[in-house]
Design a protein around this motif. Structure first.
Motif, PDB file in Angstrom:
ATOM      1  N   GLN A 186       0.949 -20.126 -34.854  1.00  0.00           N
ATOM      2  CA  GLN A 186       1.347 -19.365 -33.658  1.00  0.00           C
ATOM      3  C   GLN A 186       0.534 -20.367 -32.442  1.00  0.00           C
ATOM      4  N   LEU A 187      -0.733 -20.481 -33.576  1.00  0.00           N
ATOM      5  CA  LEU A 187      -1.898 -21.465 -32.817  1.00  0.00           C
ATOM      6  C   LEU A 187      -1.371 -22.908 -31.399  1.00  0.00           C
ATOM      7  N   PHE A 188      -0.271 -23.419 -32.114  1.00  0.00           N
ATOM      8  CA  PHE A 188       0.940 -24.671 -31.223  1.00  0.00           C
ATOM      9  C   PHE A 188       1.943 -23.545 -30.654  1.00  0.00           C
ATOM     10  N   SER A 189       1.789 -22.280 -30.734  1.00  0.00           N
ATOM     11  CA  SER A 189       2.725 -21.355 -29.027  1.00  0.00           C
ATOM     12  C   SER A 189       1.250 -21.604 -28.174  1.00  0.00           C
ATOM     13  N   PHE A 190       0.723 -21.452 -28.542  1.00  0.00           N
ATOM     14  CA  PHE A 190      -0.545 -21.472 -27.653  1.00  0.00           C
ATOM     15  C   PHE A 190      -0.407 -22.925 -26.344  1.00  0.00           C
ATOM     16  N   LEU A 191      -1.057 -23.956 -27.723  1.00  0.00           N
ATOM     17  CA  LEU A 191      -0.297 -25.329 -26.943  1.00  0.00           C
ATOM     18  C   LEU A 191       0.623 -25.579 -26.088  1.00  0.00           C
ATOM     19  N   PHE A 192       2.112 -24.900 -26.775  1.00  0.00           N
ATOM     20  CA  PHE A 192       2.894 -25.531 -26.131  1.00  0.00           C
ATOM     21  C   PHE A 192       3.282 -25.001 -24.857  1.00  0.00           C
ATOM     22  N   MET A 193       2.918 -23.309 -24.378  1.00  0.00           N
ATOM     23  CA  MET A 193       3.106 -22.536 -23.613  1.00  0.00           C
ATOM     24  C   MET A 193       1.780 -23.436 -22.478  1.00  0.00           C
ATOM     25  N   ALA A 194       1.317 -23.495 -22.314  1.00  0.00           N
ATOM     26  CA  ALA A 194       0.347 -24.040 -21.479  1.00  0.00           C
ATOM     27  C   ALA A 194       1.078 -25.281 -21.050  1.00  0.00           C
ATOM     28  N   SER A 195       1.148 -26.293 -22.210  1.00  0.00           N
ATOM     29  CA  SER A 195       2.121 -27.221 -21.732  1.00  0.00           C
ATOM     30  C   SER A 195       3.450 -27.629 -21.235  1.00  0.00           C
ATOM     31  N   LEU A 196       3.879 -26.385 -20.985  1.00  0.00           N
ATOM     32  CA  LEU A 196       5.812 -26.198 -21.023  1.00  0.00           C
ATOM     33  C   LEU A 196       5.452 -25.413 -19.558  1.00  0.00           C
ATOM     34  N   LEU A 197       4.003 -24.398 -19.342  1.00  0.00           N
ATOM     35  CA  LEU A 197       3.729 -24.335 -17.602  1.00  0.00           C
ATOM     36  C   LEU A 197       3.630 -25.164 -16.819  1.00  0.00           C
ATOM     37  N   TYR A 198       2.956 -26.119 -17.432  1.00  0.00           N
ATOM     38  CA  TYR A 198       2.030 -27.623 -16.564  1.00  0.00           C
ATOM     39  C   TYR A 198       3.626 -28.525 -15.992  1.00  0.00           C
ATOM     40  N   LEU A 199       4.168 -28.468 -17.316  1.00  0.00           N
ATOM     41  CA  LEU A 199       5.406 -29.438 -17.216  1.00  0.00           C
ATOM     42  C   LEU A 199       6.552 -28.919 -15.982  1.00  0.00           C
ATOM     43  N   LEU A 200       6.501 -28.047 -16.072  1.00  0.00           N
ATOM     44  CA  LEU A 200       7.567 -26.968 -15.320  1.00  0.00           C
ATOM     45  C   LEU A 200       6.961 -27.274 -13.356  1.00  0.00           C
ATOM     46  N   VAL A 201       5.583 -27.873 -13.193  1.00  0.00           N
ATOM     47  CA  VAL A 201       5.549 -27.719 -12.089  1.00  0.00           C
ATOM     48  C   VAL A 201       5.943 -29.137 -11.410  1.00  0.00           C
ATOM     49  N   ASP A 202       6.713 -29.995 -12.879  1.00  0.00           N
ATOM     50  CA  ASP A 202       7.308 -31.866 -12.205  1.00  0.00           C
ATOM     51  C   ASP A 202       8.546 -30.892 -12.420  1.00  0.00           C
ATOM     52  N   LEU A 203       9.081 -30.359 -12.647  1.00  0.00           N
ATOM     53  CA  LEU A 203      10.416 -29.910 -13.301  1.00  0.00           C
ATOM     54  C   LEU A 203      10.908 -29.494 -11.880  1.00  0.00           C
ATOM     55  N   GLY A 204       9.963 -29.209 -11.292  1.00  0.00           N
ATOM     56  CA  GLY A 204      10.327 -27.739  -9.673  1.00  0.00           C
ATOM     57  C   GLY A 204      10.386 -29.526  -8.741  1.00  0.00           C
ATOM     58  N   GLU A 205       9.478 -30.577  -8.732  1.00  0.00           N
ATOM     59  CA  GLU A 205       9.711 -31.389  -8.594  1.00  0.00           C
ATOM     60  C   GLU A 205      10.368 -32.149  -8.669  1.00  0.00           C
ATOM     61  N   MET A 206      11.146 -32.499  -9.583  1.00  0.00           N
ATOM     62  CA  MET A 206      12.187 -33.783 -10.792  1.00  0.00           C
ATOM     63  C   MET A 206      11.311 -34.540 -10.929  1.00  0.00           C
ATOM     64  N   THR A 207       9.680 -34.905 -11.695  1.00  0.00           N
ATOM     65  CA  THR A 207      10.055 -36.206 -11.083  1.00  0.00           C
ATOM     66  C   THR A 207      10.292 -36.248 -13.220  1.00  0.00           C
ATOM     67  N   ARG A 208       9.455 -37.939 -13.456  1.00  0.00           N
ATOM     68  CA  ARG A 208      10.024 -38.348 -14.882  1.00  0.00           C
ATOM     69  C   ARG A 208       9.558 -37.575 -16.002  1.00  0.00           C
ATOM     70  N   ALA A 209       8.356 -36.935 -15.526  1.00  0.00           N
ATOM     71  CA  ALA A 209       7.329 -35.910 -17.049  1.00  0.00           C
ATOM     72  C   ALA A 209       8.636 -35.043 -16.981  1.00  0.00           C
ATOM     73  N   SER A 210       9.116 -34.079 -16.441  1.00  0.00           N
ATOM     74  CA  SER A 210      10.157 -33.408 -16.516  1.00  0.00           C
ATOM     75  C   SER A 210      10.917 -33.439 -17.650  1.00  0.00           C
ATOM     76  N   LEU A 211      11.003 -34.853 -18.272  1.00  0.00           N
ATOM     77  CA  LEU A 211      12.168 -35.316 -18.857  1.00  0.00           C
ATOM     78  C   LEU A 211      11.957 -34.753 -20.445  1.00  0.00           C
ATOM     79  N   ILE A 212      10.243 -34.567 -20.791  1.00  0.00           N
ATOM     80  CA  ILE A 212       8.844 -34.373 -21.896  1.00  0.00           C
ATOM     81  C   ILE A 212      10.029 -32.669 -22.081  1.00  0.00           C
ATOM     82  N   ILE A 213      10.230 -32.678 -21.283  1.00  0.00           N
ATOM     83  CA  ILE A 213      10.490 -30.460 -21.743  1.00  0.00           C
ATOM     84  C   ILE A 213      11.799 -30.326 -23.115  1.00  0.00           C
ATOM     85  N   PRO A 214      12.778 -30.697 -22.612  1.00  0.00           N
ATOM     86  CA  PRO A 214      13.382 -31.242 -23.571  1.00  0.00           C
ATOM     87  C   PRO A 214      13.216 -31.314 -25.536  1.00  0.00           C
ATOM     88  N   PHE A 215      12.335 -32.747 -25.582  1.00  0.00           N
ATOM     89  CA  PHE A 215      11.750 -32.918 -26.469  1.00  0.00           C
ATOM     90  C   PHE A 215      10.229 -32.387 -27.213  1.00  0.00           C
TER      91      PHE A 215
END
Length: 322
Positions: free
Chosen positions: A74-103
């Motif tokens: 579950q350690l990895f879930s802490f890191l990945f949840m934080a990363s996902l919430l960070y990338l959702l800001v990019d998803l809202g702005e539809m930047t290229r960084a949001s393409l990382i989310i599927p991977f």
């Protein structure tokens, strides 16, 4: 299912142990926690949170996280949840960084089962943006910042692809049945699956109450996402102790943003202006307080993670083979 759902985490721990022993695993655990804290802080700053308030909220997060100092997948879930919430800001702005989310999701799906919560968060975010789009288009609410149709379709495309890729794990769609299977298994009797009591986890209760109150006082038109985050993660944390840390990670950015809005309102008032004129509330002292917060974070982190894995706490190789 239980043996397969975190296979990549188990391999990561095993390879780390083979390379550097228990010290290596302790270092890996510490690195994951510290990186998680840094990403949460970066998310708060991206949401225009005040530096000092972001430090204070981060300190509260670290205080809560010390009760979840486990060397488990579950350690990895802490890191990945934080990363996902960070990338959702990019998803809202539809930047290229949001393409990382599927991977991110396909990797998370093979590291720990909490990726299911990540899928829910992605779909909830896309639904939130859709609601804002409808409100702005059909009710003419100009104050709402909503995406146009083309970026909205792009968000849904990334969301659907992310969820579909998360099915690429040894269990396929069956992994989504795992949380329901736990309810009728022996695991449901374990303490971490119980509801948190009022007399324990004081940092969690303080953060929960503070987040709800501050959000109510600063609620704005179109601010549906923060409400959704608090409802979703507040619900799962009230249902199970093991999800308290996920709540703290998810609630930190909206809490810091709400506190920033509150402090700005106080500063604009007559009482706030009189307070700002006092010498012990000048910028130098505020940044000094921020530095002390950073020091506290480092001290708590060091104190927490110096309790590294010790061989005497685990079965020796000879015992396992006998």
């Amino acid at each position: 299912v239980i043996l397969k759902y975190a296979w990549l985490s188990q391999i990561s721990f095993y390879l780390t142990y083979c390379l550097a022993g228990f010290i290596g695993i302790a270092a890996l655990k510490s690195a994951i926690f510290v990186l998680t804290f840094l990403i949460v802080y970066a998310t708060m700053r991206r949401r225009n949170a005040n530096r000092l308030l972001a430090f204070l909220v981060l300190s509260l997060l670290v205080f809560i996280a010390k009760d979840f100092n486990y060397t488990r997948p579950q350690l990895f879930s802490f890191l990945f949840m934080a990363s996902l919430l960070y990338l959702l800001v990019d998803l809202g702005e539809m930047t290229r960084a949001s393409l990382i989310i599927p991977f991110l999701m396909i990797l998370w799906a093979n590291l720990h089962g909490a990726f299911i919560v990540g899928d829910i968060v992605i779909i909830a975010f896309a639904m939130n943006e859709s609601i804002k789009h409808v409100l702005k288009r059909f009710r003419g609410k100009r104050a709402i910042e909503a995406p146009s149709l083309k970026p909205l379709c792009g968000m849904w495309g990334i969301a659907v692809v992310s969820v579909m890729l998360s099915l690429l794990n040894p269990n396929g769609y069956k992994i989504f049945l795992f949380p329901f299977a736990l309810l009728n298994s022996l695991f449901s009797s374990i303490e971490e699956y119980h509801r948190p009591m009022l007399y324990e986890y004081h940092g969690y209760w303080f953060m929960l109450i503070l987040a709800v109150v501050s959000l109510i006082l600063t609620i704005r038109r179109g601010q549906l996402w923060d409400v959704a985050i608090l409802i979703l993660f507040g619900f799962i944390s009230l249902r199970s102790i093991r999800h308290i840390i996920l709540f703290a990670i998810a609630a930190a950015p909206p809490l810091a943003s709400s506190l920033t809005v509150l402090t700005q309102r106080v500063r604009q008032s007559a009482y706030g202006r009189s307070l700002a004129a006092r010498p012990y509330l000048n910028l130098e002292n505020l940044f000094a307080a921020g530095g002390m917060s950073v020091l506290m974070i480092l001290l708590i982190t060091m104190q927490t993670f110096q309790m590294s894995l010790r061989p005497e706490r685990y079965p020796e190789t000879g015992l396992l083979s006998s």
